[in-house]
Design an enzyme around this catalytic site. Structure first.
Site: not given
Length: 116
Positions: A9, A11-13
């Site tokens: 993902n 958007r996930c750090s």
């Protein structure tokens, strides 16, 4: 095609950090953005076997979909949890790296290095 796959993902750090960690070591995994390409229940079952964990252990419990699907109920079957993850892929913990028949969740990112 790479022999390494990351369920990612962007958007996930933690997912970005895990991908970067692999790339820094010369590993270019196949990237599957599982929010765009959700996993089927069969794929989830295979992934759970590779991870050697229960479906509940793969759940993100702070997602709104977790509450909406009533998954806090500890009596819900594993099958129902898997079906919920297939329907609401945001519920799946991330990132997950698969390499040569083994898998690890990248929390922390360095944990995925165990399978290389």
């Amino acid at each position: 095609m790479s022999d390494t796959l990351i369920y990612h993902n962007p958007r996930c750090s933690k997912s970005r950090q895990t991908l970067q960690l692999l790339q820094e070591r010369g590993i270019e995994p196949e990237i599957r953005e599982y929010l765009k390409q959700p996993l089927s229940t069969d794929e989830l079952n295979k992934l759970l076997k590779l991870l050697d964990i229960t479906p509940r252990a793969l759940l993100r419990t702070k997602e709104a979909d977790y509450q909406e699907a009533g998954l806090e109920n500890q009596m819900i079957s594993d099958e129902a949890i898997i079906e919920a993850m297939a329907r609401y892929p945001k519920l799946i913990e991330r990132p997950i790296v698969v390499h040569q028949g083994q898998a690890r969740i990248g929390r922390p990112p360095e944990q995925v290095l165990e399978i290389f």
